[in-house]
Design an enzyme around this catalytic site. Sequence first.
Site, short mmCIF file in Angstrom:
data_model
loop_
_atom_site.label_atom_id
_atom_site.label_comp_id
_atom_site.label_asym_id
_atom_site.label_seq_id
_atom_site.Cartn_x
_atom_site.Cartn_y
_atom_site.Cartn_z
N LYS A 1 -11.70 -6.72 4.42
CA LYS A 1 -10.59 -6.61 5.38
C LYS A 1 -10.52 -7.92 6.15
O LYS A 1 -11.44 -8.27 6.89
CB LYS A 1 -10.81 -5.44 6.33
CG LYS A 1 -9.66 -5.25 7.34
CD LYS A 1 -9.95 -4.06 8.23
CE LYS A 1 -8.84 -3.85 9.25
NZ LYS A 1 -9.13 -2.69 10.14
N LYS B 1 -7.73 -5.49 2.01
CA LYS B 1 -6.65 -5.43 3.00
C LYS B 1 -6.56 -6.77 3.71
O LYS B 1 -7.60 -7.26 4.18
CB LYS B 1 -6.93 -4.31 4.00
CG LYS B 1 -5.87 -4.16 5.08
CD LYS B 1 -6.25 -3.07 6.07
CE LYS B 1 -5.19 -2.93 7.16
NZ LYS B 1 -5.54 -1.92 8.17
#
Length: 327
Positions: free
Chosen positions: A198, A250
């Site tokens: 992320k 992400k």
Amino acid sequence: MTGFPGVRPRRLRALPALRDMVAETSVEARRLILPVFVGEGFTEPRPIASMPGVVQHTLDSLKRTAAEAAGAGLAGVMVFGLPETKDATGSQALAEDGVLTTALREVRAEVGDDCLVMSDVCLDEFTDHGHCGVLTESGVVDNDATLELYGEMAVLHAEAGAHVVGPSGMMDGQVGVIRSALDRAGHHDTVILAYAAKYASAFYGPFREAVNSSLQGDRRTYQQDNRNLRDALREIRLDVEEGADIIMVKPALAYLDVIAAARAICDVPIAAYNISGEYAMVEAAAANGWIDRDGAIDETLTSIRRAGADSILTYWALEYARRGATR
């Protein structure tokens, strides 16, 4: 072989039926997950200005949307809760009657096992400083103290009915601590979808509006640096070793290379989050007549699948599934 050209790849592009027959990549409803936001005490859904078509739900509208997701054949819904009150430790994240716990319980009762109920295991929506964990006296996120809270939160979510818990805070060791906590509580079958790579990203802006973020500063001390790939792959390997059932990359679009690299080293399923800023860019450009909206959505989701993602979290999930039934 006589004449030139002797090889004509265009033959397989001449008709829609031919193109469909040889298509290498597909995006089906069963691979899509709808992120949803629910606000505590809301009596009407509230539109999110930077994400046209997306709302902060009431509990009732959330349940209706989850039922629609199940009916459309989506894989699941990822639930984010917006509490009325916040504090330094995010205490409402661990409340039995808190907005997120209540929403998970109600959604699971609504959809049963027809659609996966997924939970965000993180404190950022619940803390008054907006960080993903509790802070030390010097204002730094306390990794190990935060892990204890993540373990408690994951168990609470599993008991409320979540099929899948999604630790998104990028704390070192979060997957191992959550797996141990779940297993001790008897939730051996609860799936961990680990936000393993992320990145700190400029594309999160609309999401922060969606969750009423109180963030002070940034999250660069614990989220991935966008200049690094090897570091992300290291995080992915660690999460798999700690017991992650699925790993997440992400954002998606600016990190398709990370998805592809993860696919090359990873034997667990890979998810990717087509995030708020990616959604907002397409919606804004389409609203101005600069791009073909449906075509851009198709290309966006297909590119994420082509890079190697098995499933995609996207705000277009329900719309795409409905449209797919007619195209």
